[in-house]
Design an enzyme around this catalytic site. Structure first.
Site, PDB file in Angstrom:
ATOM      1  N   TYR A 152       7.718   5.224  44.331  1.00 37.10           N
ATOM      2  CA  TYR A 152       6.558   5.854  44.983  1.00 37.10           C
ATOM      3  C   TYR A 152       5.287   5.034  44.742  1.00 37.10           C
ATOM      4  O   TYR A 152       4.303   5.192  45.459  1.00 37.10           O
ATOM      5  CB  TYR A 152       6.369   7.290  44.491  1.00 37.10           C
ATOM      6  N   LYS A 224      19.143   5.915  35.315  1.00 40.50           N
ATOM      7  CA  LYS A 224      20.214   5.072  35.860  1.00 40.50           C
ATOM      8  C   LYS A 224      20.175   3.749  35.091  1.00 40.50           C
ATOM      9  O   LYS A 224      20.216   2.648  35.665  1.00 40.50           O
ATOM     10  CB  LYS A 224      19.954   4.888  37.375  1.00 40.50           C
ATOM     11  N   ASP A 290      23.688  10.177  38.066  1.00 36.96           N
ATOM     12  CA  ASP A 290      24.740  10.608  39.001  1.00 36.96           C
ATOM     13  C   ASP A 290      25.679  11.609  38.328  1.00 36.96           C
ATOM     14  O   ASP A 290      26.174  12.548  38.949  1.00 36.96           O
ATOM     15  CB  ASP A 290      25.511   9.426  39.598  1.00 36.96           C
ATOM     16  N   ASP A 314      13.334  13.520  42.722  1.00 38.60           N
ATOM     17  CA  ASP A 314      13.234  13.967  44.111  1.00 38.60           C
ATOM     18  C   ASP A 314      14.605  14.401  44.614  1.00 38.60           C
ATOM     19  O   ASP A 314      14.777  15.496  45.162  1.00 38.60           O
ATOM     20  CB  ASP A 314      12.689  12.815  44.953  1.00 38.60           C
TER      21      ASP A 314
END
Ligand code: ATP
Length: 425
Positions: A152, A224, A290, A314
């Site tokens: 972002y 991640k 994930d 998000d």
């Protein structure tokens, strides 16, 4: 602008609100005006009931999005940002996010301008809302999404542009091994995402403070880091380091526990078993993001306080919302926990497909108002709205997004749902 009572009421880093505070609001685009009307009616009725006139909110309309453009020529006038800075707390409807070339998101711009670094998204089940889960009542998570960094605040270069070519040339000469990883350099667009130690620390600190104040069991750092060692991995590393240094007496770090196991040559046991050994301390753990999606569906009770980077947050918050009925019931807040400034808003967008049809579910913005009332210390009013909203849903009076997935539901328009809720209050 002359200072309001609110703007002078910052005591010990905490805002103290007068009995009749001014609260700026942005109506928003699409379904914004419909759900804002509903939320304000519900808040006004509740505050009147809860405090018998001793407290009330003076709503001040400020402009952003389409309405602002029509009235002032700018989609985000300076006066709007000034009002939020002056009054510290505001309510906002969804704003249209333009897609593609050169357009900037007003939502992102407002969060950045006001440095509202924490995006708070609680996810809770109100039975019998529709859910794909067998036990949706086990969902009770609070997600803290970092709001100012990551993609972002990213820098992108279009494929074939001079910026992309320069960056590729730079990589080719300074870091040939990294350059060699780019499969099709001539046609690749490139992107950079910043994730800083300060940015990671302040959101993790906020999540831990929230978890301690609300007697939660764990804070999970979602990342991640297995793929992006320095950005996502950095978030995890800095998060653990902050927890271990600033909250050492109150937390139990799974990272430290794993280190001790490794030193002793012992295998790390079941995380939950180890967690039980933590003797009432707040457990700090981490999870690859994930895996968190899988966990949230298979074992939603394991999702307690979650803290993550901007893009992960998000994706995950929309997925979590789907477990408890969808975007129509997902509230949110953007808060700078250092200076107290906060804007409360629904998680969803402008929903152009149902705008103007009196069909939108107003629960998302109503529950965002509940967060706002509690934030300013008006907990009785917040609790009254939440309890009554739960009762209206329990009576199976719901808007079409819920009704089409429920048996024996009475389908209401936005206005009918609002009236029923106010009657209940
Ligand atoms: P935007 O471009 O503003 O992001 P969008 O349609 O892409 O708009 P959302 O507004 O988040 O994204 O809507 C996604 C889907 O969820 C749409 O089908 C919309 O109708 C539905 N939806 C969103 N908010 C609500 C709501 N309050 N009540 C009912 N349905 C909703």
């Amino acid at each position: 602008m002359s200072p309001s009572p609110q703007s002078n009421s910052n005591r010990d880093g905490k805002l103290v609100f007068p009995a009749h505070p001014t609260i700026p609001f942005i109506e928003g685009d699409g379904v914004g005006p419909e759900i804002m009307r509903s939320a304000q009616q519900v808040v006004n009725a509740t505050v009147a009931k809860a405090y018998n006139g001793a407290r009330s909110i003076e709503w001040l309309e400020v402009y952003a999005g389409k309405k602002a453009e029509e009235l002032t020529g700018s989609p985000l006038p300076d006066d709007t940002l000034a009002a939020f800075k002056k009054y510290h707390v505001g309510l906002k409807g969804p704003l249209n996010t333009p897609v593609g070339e050169g357009a900037r998101s007003l939502n992102v711009a407002m969060r950045r301008e006001l440095d509202l670094f924490a995006n708070l998204r609680p996810v809770k089940y109100y039975p019998p809302a529709p859910s794909p889960l067998l036990h949706p009542e086990r969902v009770n998570a609070v997600l803290f999404r970092e709001n100012t960094e990551d993609v972002y605040a990213g820098v992108e270069f279009e494929a074939g542009s001079s910026g992309a070519k320069s960056l590729l040339d730079y990589l080719k000469t300074t870091s040939p091994e990294n350059f060699a990883r780019i499969r099709f350099p001539d046609s690749s667009a490139l992107g950079l995402k910043p994730i800083s130690r300060e940015g990671s620390e302040r959101i993790v600190r906020t999540a831990i403070q929230y978890a301690l104040e609300n007697q939660r069991k764990s804070v999970t750092l979602l990342h991640k880091g297995n793929i992006m060692k320095f950005t996502e991995g950095g978030f995890m590393k800095w998060g653990y380091a902050l927890a271990e240094s600033e909250f050492s007496d109150q937390i139990y770090s799974m990272r430290q526990y794993k280190k001790i196991c490794a030193e002793k040559g012992e295998s790390v046991g079941n995380q939950d078993l180890q967690a039980a050994k933590a003797q009432g301390k707040l457990i700090i753990k981490d999870m690859i993001v994930d895996a968190a999606f899988e966990r949230a569906i298979a074992h939603p009770e394991d999702m307690d306080v979650l803290v993550t980077t901007n893009l992960n947050g998000d994706y995950l918050s929309d997925a979590l919302a789907a477990l408890v009925g969808g975007l129509g019931i997902a509230p949110g807040a953007n808060i700078n926990f250092a200076n107290g400034d906060a804007i409360f808003e629904a998680v969803h967008g402008t929903a152009p497909d149902i705008a103007g049809k009196d069909m939108a579910n107003p629960c998302s913005l109503i529950l965002s108002s509940v967060l706002m009332l509690r934030y300013i210390g008006w907990t009785e009013a917040g609790d009254l709205i939440e309890r009554s909203l739960g009762q209206v849903i329990a009576g199976r009076n719901v808007t079409p997004d819920f009704a089409c997935q429920m048996e024996n539901a009475t389908q209401c328009t936005t206005s009918q749902f609002t009236s029923l809720l106010i009657q209940r209050i």
